[in-house]
Design an enzyme around this catalytic site. Structure first.
Site, mmCIF file in Angstrom:
data_model
loop_
_atom_site.group_PDB
_atom_site.id
_atom_site.type_symbol
_atom_site.label_atom_id
_atom_site.label_comp_id
_atom_site.label_asym_id
_atom_site.label_seq_id
_atom_site.Cartn_x
_atom_site.Cartn_y
_atom_site.Cartn_z
ATOM 1 N N LYS A 85 0.890 -1.153 -0.010
ATOM 2 C CA LYS A 85 0.053 0.061 -0.087
ATOM 3 C C LYS A 85 0.856 1.380 0.284
ATOM 4 O O LYS A 85 0.417 2.181 -0.561
ATOM 5 C CB LYS A 85 -0.918 0.078 1.388
ATOM 6 C CG LYS A 85 -2.114 -0.961 1.267
ATOM 7 C CD LYS A 85 -2.792 -0.899 2.502
ATOM 8 C CE LYS A 85 -2.169 -0.739 3.918
ATOM 9 N NZ LYS A 85 -1.778 -2.033 4.293
ATOM 10 N N ARG A 97 -9.286 1.621 9.529
ATOM 11 C CA ARG A 97 -9.244 0.290 9.580
ATOM 12 C C ARG A 97 -10.257 -0.511 10.554
ATOM 13 O O ARG A 97 -10.174 -1.679 10.488
ATOM 14 C CB ARG A 97 -8.072 0.170 10.379
ATOM 15 C CG ARG A 97 -6.635 -0.163 9.449
ATOM 16 C CD ARG A 97 -5.431 -0.360 10.495
ATOM 17 N NE ARG A 97 -4.314 -0.895 10.116
ATOM 18 C CZ ARG A 97 -3.398 -0.588 9.473
ATOM 19 N NH1 ARG A 97 -3.392 0.704 9.153
ATOM 20 N NH2 ARG A 97 -2.242 -1.380 9.036
ATOM 21 N N ARG A 155 11.192 -7.762 4.560
ATOM 22 C CA ARG A 155 11.188 -6.213 4.661
ATOM 23 C C ARG A 155 11.864 -6.102 6.130
ATOM 24 O O ARG A 155 12.763 -5.206 6.317
ATOM 25 C CB ARG A 155 9.868 -5.702 4.694
ATOM 26 C CG ARG A 155 9.966 -3.998 4.916
ATOM 27 C CD ARG A 155 8.533 -3.408 4.481
ATOM 28 N NE ARG A 155 7.724 -3.792 5.546
ATOM 29 C CZ ARG A 155 6.259 -3.268 5.422
ATOM 30 N NH1 ARG A 155 5.752 -2.723 4.425
ATOM 31 N NH2 ARG A 155 5.531 -3.478 6.535
ATOM 32 N N ARG A 208 13.680 -3.886 11.201
ATOM 33 C CA ARG A 208 12.390 -3.902 11.921
ATOM 34 C C ARG A 208 12.240 -5.306 12.570
ATOM 35 O O ARG A 208 11.503 -6.100 12.241
ATOM 36 C CB ARG A 208 11.118 -3.647 10.982
ATOM 37 C CG ARG A 208 11.009 -2.241 10.624
ATOM 38 C CD ARG A 208 10.075 -1.998 9.574
ATOM 39 N NE ARG A 208 8.805 -2.121 9.905
ATOM 40 C CZ ARG A 208 7.876 -1.563 9.009
ATOM 41 N NH1 ARG A 208 8.053 -0.931 8.224
ATOM 42 N NH2 ARG A 208 6.401 -1.750 9.418
ATOM 43 N N ARG A 252 -0.967 -9.764 12.773
ATOM 44 C CA ARG A 252 -1.281 -8.703 12.072
ATOM 45 C C ARG A 252 -2.314 -8.959 10.917
ATOM 46 O O ARG A 252 -3.077 -8.230 10.616
ATOM 47 C CB ARG A 252 -0.288 -7.770 11.607
ATOM 48 C CG ARG A 252 0.287 -6.840 12.896
ATOM 49 C CD ARG A 252 1.637 -6.258 12.365
ATOM 50 N NE ARG A 252 1.540 -5.409 11.148
ATOM 51 C CZ ARG A 252 2.729 -5.044 10.514
ATOM 52 N NH1 ARG A 252 4.094 -5.567 10.901
ATOM 53 N NH2 ARG A 252 2.773 -4.521 9.377
HETATM 54 P P1 ADP Z 1 1.058 -2.215 7.731
HETATM 55 O O1 ADP Z 1 0.449 -1.626 6.326
HETATM 56 O O2 ADP Z 1 2.310 -2.923 7.464
HETATM 57 O O3 ADP Z 1 -0.131 -3.039 8.339
HETATM 58 P P2 ADP Z 1 0.819 0.447 8.724
HETATM 59 O O4 ADP Z 1 2.279 0.940 8.654
HETATM 60 O O5 ADP Z 1 -0.137 0.748 8.237
HETATM 61 O O6 ADP Z 1 1.068 -1.012 8.692
HETATM 62 O O7 ADP Z 1 0.605 0.371 10.355
HETATM 63 C C1 ADP Z 1 1.480 0.124 11.484
HETATM 64 C C2 ADP Z 1 0.604 -0.246 12.894
HETATM 65 O O8 ADP Z 1 0.373 1.251 13.023
HETATM 66 C C3 ADP Z 1 -0.451 -0.947 12.556
HETATM 67 O O9 ADP Z 1 -0.130 -2.342 13.049
HETATM 68 C C4 ADP Z 1 -1.242 -0.294 14.026
HETATM 69 O O10 ADP Z 1 -0.490 -0.826 15.080
HETATM 70 C C5 ADP Z 1 -0.890 1.192 13.769
HETATM 71 N N1 ADP Z 1 -1.963 1.678 12.904
HETATM 72 C C6 ADP Z 1 -1.875 2.410 11.729
HETATM 73 N N2 ADP Z 1 -3.044 2.788 11.146
HETATM 74 C C7 ADP Z 1 -3.985 2.378 12.285
HETATM 75 C C8 ADP Z 1 -5.403 2.655 12.496
HETATM 76 N N3 ADP Z 1 -6.043 3.362 11.293
HETATM 77 N N4 ADP Z 1 -6.009 2.130 13.616
HETATM 78 C C9 ADP Z 1 -5.365 1.600 14.509
HETATM 79 N N5 ADP Z 1 -4.039 1.293 14.202
HETATM 80 C C10 ADP Z 1 -3.393 1.792 13.290
#
Ligand code: ADP
Length: 189
Positions: A14, A89, A128, A134, A145
């Site tokens: 994304k 989300r 990654r 990380r 996740r």
């Molecule tokens: P990925 O796309 O790899 O799942 P992101 O970089 O979008 O990860 O998000 C990393 C972390 O940040 C998520 O696993 C969550 O803990 C937190 N996070 C991001 N966006 C949200 C959201 N809209 N609501 C709640 N937690 C969020």
């Protein structure tokens, strides 16, 4: 001007596609994950609050996330369009976002769902995690996740499909191949 949302499971790519779409349409890409990570590394109050959830692979509570997004969408660069990546989300985040957009008298134009093969994704994410150091992204956390996405976020696809603004894009293939599909999907809106 476009108001877009990109969705897909962790590791779907994304962030990469979001940056390309944002550039193409001259709109800011707003990633809640990036905003959280910046706050964690700066050690802000928000970052301290979010860190334990992020490390565990859980969602940060809506009370924290929603206010952060309201503030970000209120900034001037987002007035005429934006691409949201990683928000909403949860179903309650959808309602909150609806509220913000209703107040502004605007609405989302398109929701792009990147679809990918779950097994391939865990492999990508482990790579990654190694490349970017990380190291907290262990296989257990990554699988957790994915599970959280399936349970809490995948249902949003139906919500947006019912509104007639959802489009699925095949997220497998090279960055350029996926970008071409995404561009076509945005333009047929
Ligand atoms: P990925 O796309 O790899 O799942 P992101 O970089 O979008 O990860 O998000 C990393 C972390 O940040 C998520 O696993 C969550 O803990 C937190 N996070 C991001 N966006 C949200 C959201 N809209 N609501 C709640 N937690 C969020």
């Amino acid at each position: 001007m476009m108001r877009l949302l990109i969705m897909g499971p962790p590791g779907a790519g994304k962030g990469t596609q979001a940056a390309l779409i944002a550039e193409r349409h001259s709109i800011p890409a707003i990633s809640t994950g990036d905003i959280f990570r910046a706050n964690v590394s700066e050690g802000t109050e928000l970052g301290v609050e979010a860190k334990s959830y992020i490390d565990a692979g859980d969602y940060v509570p809506d009370s924290v996330t929603n206010n952060m997004v309201r503030q970000r969408l209120g900034e001037s660069d987002a007035a005429d369009g934006f691409l949201l990546d990683g928000y909403p989300r949860t179903v309650s985040q959808v309602e909150f976002l609806d509220g913000i957009l209703n107040e502004q008298g605007v609405a989302l134009d398109r929701v792009i769902e990147l679809s990918v093969d779950p097994e391939e994704i865990v492999g990508r994410l482990l790579q990654r995690a190694r490349d970017e150091g990380r190291l907290d992204d262990t296989e257990d956390v990554l699988r957790h996740r994915q599970k959280v996405y399936t349970e809490q976020t995948a249902p949003l696809i139906d919500v947006y499909r019912d509104r007639g603004i959802h489009v699925t894009v095949d997220g497998m293939g090279s960055v350029d191949e996926v970008a071409a599909r995404v561009a076509a999907a945005v333009e047929t809106s």
